[in-house]
Design an enzyme around this catalytic site. Structure first.
Site, PDB file in Angstrom:
ATOM      1  N   ASN A   7      12.372 -26.119   6.284  1.00  0.00           N
ATOM      2  CA  ASN A   7      11.569 -25.587   7.388  1.00  0.00           C
ATOM      3  C   ASN A   7      10.424 -24.746   6.800  1.00  0.00           C
ATOM      4  OD1 ASN A   7      10.665 -23.581   9.294  1.00  0.00           O
ATOM      5  ND2 ASN A   7      12.388 -24.099  10.603  1.00  0.00           N
ATOM      6  N   ARG A  18      -3.669 -13.939   7.070  1.00  0.00           N
ATOM      7  CA  ARG A  18      -5.069 -13.813   6.632  1.00  0.00           C
ATOM      8  C   ARG A  18      -5.865 -14.978   7.205  1.00  0.00           C
ATOM      9  NH1 ARG A  18      -5.365 -10.611   1.682  1.00  0.00           N
ATOM     10  NH2 ARG A  18      -4.116  -8.819   2.294  1.00  0.00           N
ATOM     11  N   HIS A  43       8.625 -25.815  13.416  1.00  0.00           N
ATOM     12  CA  HIS A  43       8.981 -25.338  14.751  1.00  0.00           C
ATOM     13  C   HIS A  43       7.726 -24.711  15.366  1.00  0.00           C
ATOM     14  CE1 HIS A  43      12.333 -23.335  17.322  1.00  0.00           C
ATOM     15  NE2 HIS A  43      11.214 -23.403  18.012  1.00  0.00           N
ATOM     16  N   HIS A  50       3.293 -19.185  13.723  1.00  0.00           N
ATOM     17  CA  HIS A  50       3.460 -19.752  12.375  1.00  0.00           C
ATOM     18  C   HIS A  50       2.866 -21.168  12.338  1.00  0.00           C
ATOM     19  CE1 HIS A  50       7.141 -20.573  14.509  1.00  0.00           C
ATOM     20  NE2 HIS A  50       7.658 -19.386  14.273  1.00  0.00           N
ATOM     21  N   GLU A  74      10.882 -29.199  15.801  1.00  0.00           N
ATOM     22  CA  GLU A  74      11.771 -28.472  16.711  1.00  0.00           C
ATOM     23  C   GLU A  74      10.931 -27.785  17.782  1.00  0.00           C
ATOM     24  OE1 GLU A  74      14.678 -26.671  13.217  1.00  0.00           O
ATOM     25  OE2 GLU A  74      13.225 -25.387  14.232  1.00  0.00           O
ATOM     26  N   HIS A 203      20.206 -22.411  10.784  1.00  0.00           N
ATOM     27  CA  HIS A 203      19.886 -21.016  11.081  1.00  0.00           C
ATOM     28  C   HIS A 203      20.683 -20.087  10.185  1.00  0.00           C
ATOM     29  CE1 HIS A 203      17.641 -18.036  13.207  1.00  0.00           C
ATOM     30  NE2 HIS A 203      17.045 -19.018  13.835  1.00  0.00           N
ATOM     31  N   GLY A 225      14.959 -22.539   6.364  1.00  0.00           N
ATOM     32  CA  GLY A 225      13.622 -22.011   6.136  1.00  0.00           C
ATOM     33  C   GLY A 225      13.617 -20.613   5.574  1.00  0.00           C
TER      34      GLY A 225
END
Ligand code: PXP
Length: 252
Positions: A7, A18, A43, A50, A74, A203, A225
């Protein structure tokens, strides 16, 4: 062997702090691919904190050049389009990932922290699952290890479930709770296998808790991730991916 889907959300999160394209999500994907990952997961969320839609498109094009790899998108299918975020279904229709993992996260949630309650959202999800499958996309539902809910996942047409492993990871230093939870996850995965659902998990999995979790029956894929990115800070992304792959190669 259990597949590792990396991930890349956290790489995008650093990039977004930035202006510009540094670190490049695409370059990190290439490093993960060269290190032997089996897939890439993203995701995207409506606020684009993100992964951005442009990342999804660029990664889809990259992964198309690597036929051994799977692309997993996802997200919450009910989240409305926002600005340049066109909504999960529109992104999936455009980029045709191998797998789409539907997740019941709300817009203001820090991260996914529970599976679907299909007694409430199953009827609404069923036509969405059919639509996504009609585009050739495998559908996985983010689920808690609840036997009744897993039966419902099968009933509404899911191909796989992704077991939410947050509680398992949180119990890592509590042996009694962990033991009971391990049994719950084991039973949930076994039921899924028995009724014809594939089993993924994700997760808060990391190099400590993954060895034990990988003994869960029928596990096909883990998507990781946060911890993997932290490991990459210490080891480099190439070595971090190789460490997870080595661990999964020894699983069971
Ligand atoms: N699965 C789902 C549905 C997620 O939302 C996430 C986090 O984006 C993961 C797996 C990966 O979790 P982690 O980043 O803790 O490895």
């Amino acid at each position: 062997m259990i597949d590792l889907s990396v991930n890349l959300n956290k790489i995008a999160l650093i990039r977004n702090s930035r202006e510009g394209d540094y670190p490049s999500v695409l370059a990190f994907a290439e490093t993960c691919i060269a290190a032997g990952c089996d897939g890439i997961t993203v995701h995207p969320r409506p606020d684009q904190r993100h992964i951005r839609p442009s990342d999804v498109r660029a990664l889809a094009a990259l992964i198309e050049r690597h036929p051994q790899l799977e692309f997993n998108i996802e997200g919450n299918p009910f989240a409305s389009p926002q600005g340049s975020y066109p909504g999960l279904l529109a992104l999936v229709e455009e980029t045709k990932p191998h797998q789409c993992t539907l997740v019941p996260d709300s817009n203001n949630q820090l991260t996914s922290d529970h599976g679907f309650d299909l007694t409430r959202s199953g009827a609404e999800l069923e036509p969405i699952i059919r639509q996504l499958q009609a585009w050739g996309v495998r559908i996985s539902l983010f689920m808690d290890p609840d036997l009744e809910q897993i039966r419902l996942a099968k009933a509404i047409g899911a191909d796989r479930i992704e077991l939410y492993t947050g509680p398992y990871a949180a119990a890592w230093d509590q042996p009694d709770t962990l033991e009971a939870l391990h049994e719950r996850y084991r039973q949930a995965a076994q039921l899924a296998v028995d009724i014809g659902l594939g089993v993924n998990a994700g997760h808060d999995l990391n190099l400590d808790n993954l060895t034990r979790f990988a003994t869960i029956p029928g596990l096909l894929e883990v998507s990781i991730g946060h911890a993997l990115t932290v490991d990459a800070l210490r080891l480099g992304m190439d070595s971090a991916v190789r460490a997870y792959k080595a661990l999964l190669a020894q699983a069971r």
